[in-house]
Design a protein around this motif. Sequence first.
Motif, PDB file in Angstrom:
ATOM      1  N   GLU A  65      -7.621  -1.361  44.775  1.00 43.89           N
ATOM      2  CA  GLU A  65      -6.561  -1.766  44.144  1.00 43.89           C
ATOM      3  C   GLU A  65      -6.423  -3.748  44.223  1.00 43.89           C
ATOM      4  O   GLU A  65      -6.791  -3.992  45.070  1.00 43.89           O
ATOM      5  N   PRO A  66      -6.543  -3.852  43.082  1.00 44.23           N
ATOM      6  CA  PRO A  66      -6.394  -5.511  42.442  1.00 44.23           C
ATOM      7  C   PRO A  66      -5.588  -5.924  42.898  1.00 44.23           C
ATOM      8  O   PRO A  66      -4.289  -5.461  42.810  1.00 44.23           O
ATOM      9  N   ASN A  67      -5.540  -7.378  43.641  1.00 50.61           N
ATOM     10  CA  ASN A  67      -4.574  -8.628  44.069  1.00 50.61           C
ATOM     11  C   ASN A  67      -4.281  -8.237  45.284  1.00 50.61           C
ATOM     12  O   ASN A  67      -3.183  -8.059  45.779  1.00 50.61           O
ATOM     13  N   VAL A  68      -4.961  -6.968  46.221  1.00 51.63           N
ATOM     14  CA  VAL A  68      -4.284  -6.768  47.194  1.00 51.63           C
ATOM     15  C   VAL A  68      -5.587  -7.434  48.547  1.00 51.63           C
ATOM     16  O   VAL A  68      -6.292  -5.970  47.887  1.00 51.63           O
ATOM     17  N   ILE A  69      -5.621  -7.378  49.588  1.00 50.33           N
ATOM     18  CA  ILE A  69      -6.781  -7.854  49.912  1.00 50.33           C
ATOM     19  C   ILE A  69      -6.753  -6.544  51.183  1.00 50.33           C
ATOM     20  O   ILE A  69      -5.273  -6.273  51.751  1.00 50.33           O
ATOM     21  N   ASN A  70      -7.502  -5.964  51.501  1.00 52.75           N
ATOM     22  CA  ASN A  70      -7.657  -4.969  52.209  1.00 52.75           C
ATOM     23  C   ASN A  70      -7.174  -4.920  54.069  1.00 52.75           C
ATOM     24  O   ASN A  70      -8.040  -5.797  54.051  1.00 52.75           O
ATOM     25  N   PRO A  71      -7.202  -4.236  54.871  1.00 58.53           N
ATOM     26  CA  PRO A  71      -6.770  -4.331  55.890  1.00 58.53           C
ATOM     27  C   PRO A  71      -8.237  -4.596  56.587  1.00 58.53           C
ATOM     28  O   PRO A  71      -9.462  -4.347  55.980  1.00 58.53           O
ATOM     29  N   PRO A  72      -8.628  -5.972  57.961  1.00 62.48           N
ATOM     30  CA  PRO A  72      -9.499  -6.473  58.252  1.00 62.48           C
ATOM     31  C   PRO A  72     -10.549  -4.514  58.858  1.00 62.48           C
ATOM     32  O   PRO A  72      -9.699  -3.088  59.146  1.00 62.48           O
ATOM     33  N   PHE A  73     -11.947  -4.785  59.310  1.00 60.47           N
ATOM     34  CA  PHE A  73     -12.464  -3.452  59.652  1.00 60.47           C
ATOM     35  C   PHE A  73     -13.648  -3.901  59.733  1.00 60.47           C
ATOM     36  O   PHE A  73     -14.145  -4.634  59.682  1.00 60.47           O
ATOM     37  N   HIS A  74     -14.302  -3.242  60.935  1.00 60.82           N
ATOM     38  CA  HIS A  74     -15.366  -3.466  61.725  1.00 60.82           C
ATOM     39  C   HIS A  74     -16.482  -2.766  60.607  1.00 60.82           C
ATOM     40  O   HIS A  74     -16.319  -2.105  60.371  1.00 60.82           O
ATOM     41  N   THR A  75     -17.829  -3.484  60.485  1.00 60.02           N
ATOM     42  CA  THR A  75     -18.677  -3.989  59.870  1.00 60.02           C
ATOM     43  C   THR A  75     -20.074  -2.879  60.623  1.00 60.02           C
ATOM     44  O   THR A  75     -20.871  -2.791  60.240  1.00 60.02           O
ATOM     45  N   GLY A  76     -19.554  -2.879  62.429  1.00 60.93           N
ATOM     46  CA  GLY A  76     -21.231  -2.291  63.116  1.00 60.93           C
ATOM     47  C   GLY A  76     -21.162  -1.228  62.274  1.00 60.93           C
ATOM     48  O   GLY A  76     -22.340  -0.753  61.938  1.00 60.93           O
ATOM     49  N   ASN A  77     -19.879  -0.661  61.236  1.00 65.78           N
ATOM     50  CA  ASN A  77     -20.130   1.088  61.015  1.00 65.78           C
ATOM     51  C   ASN A  77     -21.176   0.988  59.821  1.00 65.78           C
ATOM     52  O   ASN A  77     -21.250   2.341  59.179  1.00 65.78           O
ATOM     53  N   ILE A  78     -21.014   0.158  58.991  1.00 64.20           N
ATOM     54  CA  ILE A  78     -22.220  -0.092  58.036  1.00 64.20           C
ATOM     55  C   ILE A  78     -22.787  -0.420  58.040  1.00 64.20           C
ATOM     56  O   ILE A  78     -23.687  -1.275  57.024  1.00 64.20           O
ATOM     57  N   GLY A  79     -23.675  -1.511  59.526  1.00 61.97           N
ATOM     58  CA  GLY A  79     -24.583  -2.344  59.424  1.00 61.97           C
ATOM     59  C   GLY A  79     -24.115  -3.473  59.392  1.00 61.97           C
ATOM     60  O   GLY A  79     -25.790  -4.232  59.492  1.00 61.97           O
ATOM     61  N   GLY A  80     -23.298  -3.608  59.446  1.00 63.90           N
ATOM     62  CA  GLY A  80     -22.814  -5.380  60.117  1.00 63.90           C
ATOM     63  C   GLY A  80     -23.071  -5.869  61.505  1.00 63.90           C
ATOM     64  O   GLY A  80     -23.566  -5.027  62.014  1.00 63.90           O
ATOM     65  N   LEU A  81     -22.607  -6.990  61.310  1.00 60.39           N
ATOM     66  CA  LEU A  81     -22.499  -7.328  63.249  1.00 60.39           C
ATOM     67  C   LEU A  81     -21.348  -6.627  63.582  1.00 60.39           C
ATOM     68  O   LEU A  81     -20.561  -5.922  63.124  1.00 60.39           O
ATOM     69  N   VAL A  82     -21.562  -6.018  65.313  1.00 59.27           N
ATOM     70  CA  VAL A  82     -20.924  -5.041  66.009  1.00 59.27           C
ATOM     71  C   VAL A  82     -19.709  -6.448  66.280  1.00 59.27           C
ATOM     72  O   VAL A  82     -18.402  -5.394  66.863  1.00 59.27           O
ATOM     73  N   THR A  83     -19.498  -7.753  66.341  1.00 66.10           N
ATOM     74  CA  THR A  83     -18.840  -8.774  66.394  1.00 66.10           C
ATOM     75  C   THR A  83     -18.185  -8.338  65.598  1.00 66.10           C
ATOM     76  O   THR A  83     -17.459 -10.345  65.624  1.00 66.10           O
ATOM     77  N   GLN A  84     -18.090  -8.093  64.154  1.00 64.45           N
ATOM     78  CA  GLN A  84     -17.409  -8.535  62.997  1.00 64.45           C
ATOM     79  C   GLN A  84     -16.293  -7.405  62.786  1.00 64.45           C
ATOM     80  O   GLN A  84     -16.445  -7.489  62.685  1.00 64.45           O
ATOM     81  N   MET A  85     -15.925  -8.453  62.047  1.00 59.27           N
ATOM     82  CA  MET A  85     -14.558  -7.691  61.579  1.00 59.27           C
ATOM     83  C   MET A  85     -14.290  -8.572  59.447  1.00 59.27           C
ATOM     84  O   MET A  85     -15.010  -9.308  59.525  1.00 59.27           O
ATOM     85  N   ILE A  86     -13.907  -7.719  58.454  1.00 55.36           N
ATOM     86  CA  ILE A  86     -14.454  -8.045  57.198  1.00 55.36           C
ATOM     87  C   ILE A  86     -12.410  -7.669  56.234  1.00 55.36           C
ATOM     88  O   ILE A  86     -12.622  -6.797  57.027  1.00 55.36           O
ATOM     89  N   SER A  87     -12.737  -8.140  55.583  1.00 60.96           N
ATOM     90  CA  SER A  87     -11.624  -7.972  54.731  1.00 60.96           C
ATOM     91  C   SER A  87     -12.147  -8.107  52.967  1.00 60.96           C
ATOM     92  O   SER A  87     -12.878  -9.406  53.364  1.00 60.96           O
ATOM     93  N   PHE A  88     -11.233  -7.477  52.144  1.00 58.54           N
ATOM     94  CA  PHE A  88     -12.364  -7.346  50.732  1.00 58.54           C
ATOM     95  C   PHE A  88     -10.754  -8.075  50.171  1.00 58.54           C
ATOM     96  O   PHE A  88     -10.126  -7.174  50.661  1.00 58.54           O
ATOM     97  N   ALA A  89     -11.108  -8.184  48.644  1.00 55.68           N
ATOM     98  CA  ALA A  89      -9.842  -8.948  47.452  1.00 55.68           C
ATOM     99  C   ALA A  89     -10.511  -8.491  46.887  1.00 55.68           C
ATOM    100  O   ALA A  89     -11.423  -8.655  46.673  1.00 55.68           O
ATOM    101  N   ARG A  90     -10.210  -7.425  45.364  1.00 53.70           N
ATOM    102  CA  ARG A  90     -10.974  -8.039  44.603  1.00 53.70           C
ATOM    103  C   ARG A  90      -9.649  -8.152  43.494  1.00 53.70           C
ATOM    104  O   ARG A  90      -8.173  -7.070  43.493  1.00 53.70           O
TER     105      ARG A  90
END
Length: 233
Positions: A65-90
Amino acid sequence: EARWLFVRDCRADWRQTPNAYRIKRLDPPAAPPMTIEPIAERAARFMVDDVPALYWFMRTFRVLEPNVINPPFHTGNIGGLVTQMISFARLELADDDAFVVTLGSGDAPFRDIVLQDYWFRTFDYWHRTASMNNAQGSPNADGSTTYVVALQDPGVHNWLDPAGFHELLVVHRWQGLKRNAGPEGAPWAKSQLVKLKDLDAALPAGVRRITPEQRRQQLAERHETFKLRYIDR
């Protein structure tokens, strides 16, 4: 074929001395130098191999959804760092829009927020405030940090400059999180889109302001500290 060594060197303060790496080959090369034909063939293969991953990333952002930041999620499930969380926005910004995003620290030793274009290319962040990390951002009184993305300088310290792009992507990372941290200390994110004329009402009390002269000083320091990563010490 090639073997890869991938190093991600994240600095929470650009004034920190960057890590230095040296590679020493112990045996001489056994193969002759590659000619242009096999180099071109290998390059074409790498391009094709990158298509599925890039398509996945582009579709992941495109359905947001544009102009809304999504809740943080762990990146270990998609091949990222297991001690990292990330949020995206478009984002889809008008000339007089301001995207206000506030993020909890999660006590992460490294945090950064970065603006990118549709193809995931970063803007010239050495000359613009198109990204900020722990040291560059100014926190709120409660430890959270509020950033403002706007095409016009809103006069706040934590302005993220989209370099004239009306459509862009936002990525925020928390790295080095404790694996056993409880929900009360977990990262969080919230956002709202407002008009620049209504920005003051959308900002937390005490948000750090900045004058045009202070902005010039901020950008000058940014460029000088950016260059430190390329100095051979």
